[in-house]
Design an enzyme around this catalytic site. Sequence first.
Site, PDB file in Angstrom:
ATOM      1  N   HIS A  29     -98.185  -8.244  29.877  1.00 14.86           N
ATOM      2  CA  HIS A  29     -97.883  -8.812  30.946  1.00 14.86           C
ATOM      3  C   HIS A  29     -98.370  -7.794  32.007  1.00 14.86           C
ATOM      4  O   HIS A  29     -98.775  -6.554  31.726  1.00 14.86           O
ATOM      5  CB  HIS A  29     -96.263  -8.524  31.154  1.00 14.86           C
ATOM      6  CG  HIS A  29     -95.603  -7.435  31.659  1.00 14.86           C
ATOM      7  ND1 HIS A  29     -95.443  -6.758  32.663  1.00 14.86           N
ATOM      8  CD2 HIS A  29     -95.221  -6.542  30.436  1.00 14.86           C
ATOM      9  CE1 HIS A  29     -94.850  -5.653  32.449  1.00 14.86           C
ATOM     10  NE2 HIS A  29     -94.816  -5.448  31.051  1.00 14.86           N
ATOM     11  N   CYS A  30     -98.542  -8.392  33.352  1.00 15.98           N
ATOM     12  CA  CYS A  30     -99.158  -7.544  34.228  1.00 15.98           C
ATOM     13  C   CYS A  30     -97.986  -7.836  35.458  1.00 15.98           C
ATOM     14  O   CYS A  30     -96.805  -7.738  35.061  1.00 15.98           O
ATOM     15  CB  CYS A  30    -100.589  -7.748  34.838  1.00 15.98           C
ATOM     16  SG  CYS A  30    -100.607  -9.507  35.220  1.00 15.98           S
ATOM     17  N   ARG A  31     -98.267  -8.299  36.789  1.00 13.77           N
ATOM     18  CA  ARG A  31     -97.233  -8.301  37.601  1.00 13.77           C
ATOM     19  C   ARG A  31     -96.867  -9.821  37.319  1.00 13.77           C
ATOM     20  O   ARG A  31     -95.519 -10.079  37.214  1.00 13.77           O
ATOM     21  CB  ARG A  31     -97.940  -8.169  39.040  1.00 13.77           C
ATOM     22  CG  ARG A  31     -96.527  -8.153  39.938  1.00 13.77           C
ATOM     23  CD  ARG A  31     -97.346  -7.583  41.235  1.00 13.77           C
ATOM     24  NE  ARG A  31     -97.862  -8.836  41.979  1.00 13.77           N
ATOM     25  CZ  ARG A  31     -97.161  -9.817  42.894  1.00 13.77           C
ATOM     26  NH1 ARG A  31     -95.950  -9.700  43.159  1.00 13.77           N
ATOM     27  NH2 ARG A  31     -97.792 -10.863  43.466  1.00 13.77           N
TER      28      ARG A  31
END
Length: 359
Positions: free
Chosen positions: A355-357
């Site tokens: 995941h990132c944001r």
Amino acid sequence: MKSKVIPLPARYTGTESVKFLALTVVSILCIMGVLLGSGLMYCLRHRSHHKLKEKLTNLGADATAEATATYQELCRQRMAVRTTERPEPLHTHTHTHTSRISSVSSQLSDGPSPSPSARSSTSMWSEEPAQSNMDISTGHMILSYMEDHLKNKNRLEKEWEALCSYQAEPNTCTVGLKDQNSKKNRSDTVIVYDHSRIALKVENNHGNSDYINASPIMDHDPRNPAYISTQGPLPSTVADFWQMVWESGCVVIVMLTPVMENGVKQSYQYWPDEGSNLYHIYEVNLVSEHIWCEDFLVRSFYLKNLQTNETRTVTQFHFLTWMNQSVPDSARTLLDFRRKVNKCYRGRSCPIIVHCRQV
Ligand SMILES: *[C@@H]1O[C@H](CO)[C@@H](O)[C@H](O)[C@H]1NC(C)=O
Ligand SMILES: *[C@@H]1O[C@H](CO)[C@@H](O)[C@H](O)[C@H]1NC(C)=O
Ligand SMILES: CC(=O)N[C@H]1CO[C@H](CO)[C@@H](O)[C@@H]1O
């Protein structure tokens, strides 16, 4: 006695010396043949190496981007012989092409892991599984692809535009848009499709819901995802996140965003600063935090399901310098990061949660 004995050895020596002479001549011819053969082979290899190097140099003159220079450097190292045991200057290896092939198999075996400080550019590629197939023809292929891109400068941009306008079919997001679920989305632009979302077990969920904004990504096995991509957890979805970690059998989490950037929260910190935190029935214990370099660190968690008392170790790889709406400064660091993840993950069959944001 002597006069009888002497002629015999003399005659004997005579035939022997003829044999010897013939043998010598034959051996010399053989040796010359072998030398000529290997010389020829060396020349051919040398030439093809040389051509490649020339091409690389020409590319350099052509393209100004720093990325190209980095790529060239990586290509050169790729072509060069790398025996990690012998950290000699690279250029001395460039011509011993034949020994490279034999050394590849030994590199594939699990050697001692390089220490963080020994992040030499050569060791960077050494644990890539694709290594065994990478030869000079692959190098040529990559180069011609790159040349093609340099000739058609806006091709990449066109491909990108085409990609952006792509719409998957079916593309309904009704589950993610439901009233009770929409507050679990970080953004209204990135919501899972109904047909490809991770469903949590309702009976284990703190909100009696199966919803989390996460999608499986398949590789070769259509039944088990190789990855699960998800958004950076929100305070209200952190228990859902750990439930997904638990239920998917995940042992590796890859986080590609800093927690905070310019005073703006990018992701909820879903792990304890120290000790343990309880997220619904999932107890997360921070066991260690290893700062590998300024760009990334590795955390180790002890995850316990309090309902069953089962436990698991989960490793989180946290990339710190991939900023919002930009690309990482160093492709090399990102590749290094990827190599570390792959090495940790090797031989497992559970999905990697990444995941990132937003996703
Ligand atoms: C889990 O451990 C606790 C404390 O040791 C115990 O009371 C409980 O019965 C255990 N639960 C299960 C399902 O084994
Ligand atoms: C990301 O960057 C853009 C433009 O630089 C900015 O408008 C936006 O607020 C940033 N978002 C976050 C979450 O930092
Ligand atoms: C936290 C939150 O509510 N995020 C968004 C989830 O998605 C909806 C749209 O479906 C947005 O309105 C929310 O702001």
